[in-house]
Scaffold this motif. Structure first.
Motif, PDB file in Angstrom:
ATOM      1  N   MET A  34       5.887   3.992 -11.489  1.00 57.27           N
ATOM      2  CA  MET A  34       4.890   4.963 -11.034  1.00 57.27           C
ATOM      3  C   MET A  34       4.657   6.034 -12.096  1.00 57.27           C
ATOM      4  O   MET A  34       3.510   6.404 -12.393  1.00 57.27           O
ATOM      5  CB  MET A  34       5.360   5.597  -9.722  1.00 57.27           C
ATOM      6  CG  MET A  34       4.370   6.556  -9.096  1.00 57.27           C
ATOM      7  SD  MET A  34       2.919   5.710  -8.461  1.00 57.27           S
ATOM      8  CE  MET A  34       1.953   7.142  -7.964  1.00 57.27           C
ATOM      9  N   VAL A  77       5.127  10.240   2.788  1.00 57.96           N
ATOM     10  CA  VAL A  77       4.032  10.834   2.023  1.00 57.96           C
ATOM     11  C   VAL A  77       3.466  12.075   2.708  1.00 57.96           C
ATOM     12  O   VAL A  77       2.345  12.492   2.423  1.00 57.96           O
ATOM     13  CB  VAL A  77       2.899   9.806   1.770  1.00 57.96           C
ATOM     14  CG1 VAL A  77       3.377   8.700   0.853  1.00 57.96           C
ATOM     15  CG2 VAL A  77       2.371   9.233   3.075  1.00 57.96           C
ATOM     16  N   VAL A 111       3.168  11.271  -3.277  1.00 61.85           N
ATOM     17  CA  VAL A 111       3.813   9.974  -3.471  1.00 61.85           C
ATOM     18  C   VAL A 111       5.050  10.113  -4.359  1.00 61.85           C
ATOM     19  O   VAL A 111       6.119   9.560  -4.050  1.00 61.85           O
ATOM     20  CB  VAL A 111       2.816   8.961  -4.057  1.00 61.85           C
ATOM     21  CG1 VAL A 111       3.526   7.639  -4.383  1.00 61.85           C
ATOM     22  CG2 VAL A 111       1.672   8.712  -3.079  1.00 61.85           C
ATOM     23  N   ILE A 145       8.553   5.097   2.010  1.00 61.34           N
ATOM     24  CA  ILE A 145       8.281   6.261   1.184  1.00 61.34           C
ATOM     25  C   ILE A 145       7.536   7.274   2.043  1.00 61.34           C
ATOM     26  O   ILE A 145       6.410   7.000   2.464  1.00 61.34           O
ATOM     27  CB  ILE A 145       7.430   5.903  -0.049  1.00 61.34           C
ATOM     28  CG1 ILE A 145       8.188   4.949  -0.967  1.00 61.34           C
ATOM     29  CG2 ILE A 145       7.036   7.163  -0.815  1.00 61.34           C
ATOM     30  CD1 ILE A 145       7.351   4.478  -2.154  1.00 61.34           C
ATOM     31  N   LEU A 190      -1.344   3.898  -2.134  1.00 64.03           N
ATOM     32  CA  LEU A 190      -0.702   4.023  -3.438  1.00 64.03           C
ATOM     33  C   LEU A 190       0.805   3.830  -3.315  1.00 64.03           C
ATOM     34  O   LEU A 190       1.428   3.173  -4.156  1.00 64.03           O
ATOM     35  CB  LEU A 190      -1.015   5.394  -4.040  1.00 64.03           C
ATOM     36  CG  LEU A 190      -0.421   5.682  -5.425  1.00 64.03           C
ATOM     37  CD1 LEU A 190      -0.941   4.695  -6.449  1.00 64.03           C
ATOM     38  CD2 LEU A 190      -0.757   7.117  -5.847  1.00 64.03           C
ATOM     39  N   ALA A 191       1.388   4.392  -2.265  1.00 68.50           N
ATOM     40  CA  ALA A 191       2.833   4.235  -2.061  1.00 68.50           C
ATOM     41  C   ALA A 191       3.191   2.783  -1.797  1.00 68.50           C
ATOM     42  O   ALA A 191       4.217   2.287  -2.283  1.00 68.50           O
ATOM     43  CB  ALA A 191       3.294   5.121  -0.903  1.00 68.50           C
ATOM     44  N   ARG A 192       2.364   2.080  -1.040  1.00 69.55           N
ATOM     45  CA  ARG A 192       2.627   0.658  -0.814  1.00 69.55           C
ATOM     46  C   ARG A 192       2.552  -0.128  -2.122  1.00 69.55           C
ATOM     47  O   ARG A 192       3.365  -1.016  -2.381  1.00 69.55           O
ATOM     48  CB  ARG A 192       1.638   0.099   0.214  1.00 69.55           C
ATOM     49  CG  ARG A 192       1.961   0.467   1.654  1.00 69.55           C
ATOM     50  CD  ARG A 192       1.123  -0.349   2.625  1.00 69.55           C
ATOM     51  NE  ARG A 192      -0.283   0.037   2.570  1.00 69.55           N
ATOM     52  CZ  ARG A 192      -0.831   0.978   3.319  1.00 69.55           C
ATOM     53  NH1 ARG A 192      -0.073   1.659   4.179  1.00 69.55           N
ATOM     54  NH2 ARG A 192      -2.117   1.265   3.219  1.00 69.55           N
ATOM     55  N   ALA A 244      -3.131   7.844  -0.317  1.00 74.11           N
ATOM     56  CA  ALA A 244      -1.743   8.051  -0.724  1.00 74.11           C
ATOM     57  C   ALA A 244      -0.841   6.983  -0.141  1.00 74.11           C
ATOM     58  O   ALA A 244       0.075   6.485  -0.808  1.00 74.11           O
ATOM     59  CB  ALA A 244      -1.276   9.439  -0.305  1.00 74.11           C
ATOM     60  N   ARG A 245      -1.077   6.610   1.109  1.00 72.19           N
ATOM     61  CA  ARG A 245      -0.256   5.557   1.717  1.00 72.19           C
ATOM     62  C   ARG A 245      -0.466   4.223   1.003  1.00 72.19           C
ATOM     63  O   ARG A 245       0.479   3.464   0.792  1.00 72.19           O
ATOM     64  CB  ARG A 245      -0.571   5.453   3.212  1.00 72.19           C
ATOM     65  CG  ARG A 245      -0.174   6.701   3.991  1.00 72.19           C
ATOM     66  CD  ARG A 245      -0.138   6.452   5.489  1.00 72.19           C
ATOM     67  NE  ARG A 245      -1.461   6.235   6.062  1.00 72.19           N
ATOM     68  CZ  ARG A 245      -2.278   7.197   6.442  1.00 72.19           C
ATOM     69  NH1 ARG A 245      -1.921   8.460   6.287  1.00 72.19           N
ATOM     70  NH2 ARG A 245      -3.446   6.912   7.000  1.00 72.19           N
ATOM     71  N   THR A 258       4.741   7.333   6.995  1.00 70.32           N
ATOM     72  CA  THR A 258       5.603   6.803   5.939  1.00 70.32           C
ATOM     73  C   THR A 258       5.060   5.443   5.541  1.00 70.32           C
ATOM     74  O   THR A 258       4.233   4.851   6.225  1.00 70.32           O
ATOM     75  CB  THR A 258       7.064   6.645   6.416  1.00 70.32           C
ATOM     76  OG1 THR A 258       7.083   5.724   7.516  1.00 70.32           O
ATOM     77  CG2 THR A 258       7.645   7.966   6.869  1.00 70.32           C
TER      78      THR A 258
END
Length: 315
Positions: free
Chosen positions: A170, A103, A149, A101, A113-115, A110-111, A92
């Motif tokens: 996003m 993922v 994401v 978030i 991008l989520a951050r 992806a992590r 996460t």
């Protein structure tokens, strides 16, 4: 903990969540009030409250709501060992305020991008998406990076009613990235594919992903966008005579099969009608309509129509 049964409002105040969130947990995951007195609203017992507290704590840690609900329904069974239920191997992403978030099994890109999404860092979001598109292409970027994401943001919103600003930013960045792909691959020849959202359907990002994938593959298309009334769709088909029409529905509420029936009844009926998206039920589709399982299949079908027409023209 008090022994008396509680109203939804009282439980919401104790947990620090909205009453609408409680309603969602009840309707989707079966975590509702169990005490029922005839003639009165159902009320939450101490056991109900304990399960909801587990649900709240696990979703706050970034666990997907369905998984968190599974553990909550097992209460008072032993909770998962890792940090109040964090599953091993399921990463996460956390921001400075403790919100996460999920993922899924997506990788470090992806992590990251989520951050960036949690920071509302549009520059990093745009650069990350552009790099992925240049390296992996539209389909792989959508399936392996963007969908995890976006789905994680959606899960957190469903659990907390928050992150609306994250989802909006996003989505805008994803739309801009897909538009850049289309500009980099200008269409050659008349558009043969018509892309449209169903009537009242506002979720257009997956359709924008398909448009970008078509552009990348050199397939010309027209995009009508979100919330297209069936009369407008029929008019567009009659005026342009596309070889294939893709009608996107994200939810059951917008997946009216009569829209597809109207599409098939037009004088200039398309060779291929695709009902794309999770809203459509396979058993409700009119005969002759194809339901692709994912972006890759929708792209493959559209390319096949293009190739078939090219061969016919060449012959």
């Amino acid at each position: 903990m008090a022994d008396e049964a509680l109203s939804a409002g009282a439980v919401a105040r104790r947990l620090g969540v909205a009453v609408t969130t409680l309603r969602t947990w009840h309707q989707r995951y079966g975590l509702g009030p169990s005490e029922h007195v005839p003639g009165h609203h159902r009320r939450y017992t101490p056991a109900d409250l304990a399960r909801l507290e587990i649900m709240r704590r696990l979703t706050a840690e970034g666990i997907a709501p369905a998984e968190a609900a599974r553990w909550a329904r097992q209460a008072p069974a032993v909770l998962p060992p890792e940090r109040l239920g964090l599953k091993a191997g399921v990463p996460t992403v956390r921001d400075g305020g403790g919100t996460t978030i999920p993922v899924g099994r997506a990788g470090p890109v992806a992590r990251g991008l989520a951050r960036a999404a949690m920071r509302l860092d549009s520059v990093t979001i745009g650069r990350t998406i552009a790099d992925a598109l240049a390296t992996d292409g539209v389909v792989a970027t959508w399936e392996g990076l963007l969908r995890p994401v976006l789905a994680g943001i959606g899960e957190r919103h469903a659990a907390t009613a928050g992150l609306i600003e994250v989802e909006h930013l996003m989505s805008r960045c994803v739309s801009e990235a897909f538009a850049s792909v289309a500009r980099a691959h200008p269409s050659v020849g008349p558009p043969r594919i018509l892309l449209s959202c169903a009537d009242e359907e506002q979720h257009s990002l997956p359709l924008e992903a398909l448009a970008a994938a078509l552009a990348e593959a050199g397939v010309s298309y027209r995009m009508l966008g979100a919330r297209v009334p069936v009369a407008a769709l029929v008019e567009a088909v009659n005026r342009t005579g596309p070889a294939a029409v893709v009608l996107w529905s994200h939810t059951r509420a917008t997946a009216d099969p009569h829209q597809l029936a109207a599409l098939l009844a037009v004088p200039r009926r398309p060779l291929l009608a695709l009902a794309a998206g999770p809203g459509w039920r396979a058993d409700s589709l009119p005969a002759g309509v194809v339901r692709p399982v994912d972006l890759a299949e929708a792209l493959s079908l559209a390319v096949a129509v293009r190739d078939s027409l090219d061969q016919s023209t060449a012959g």
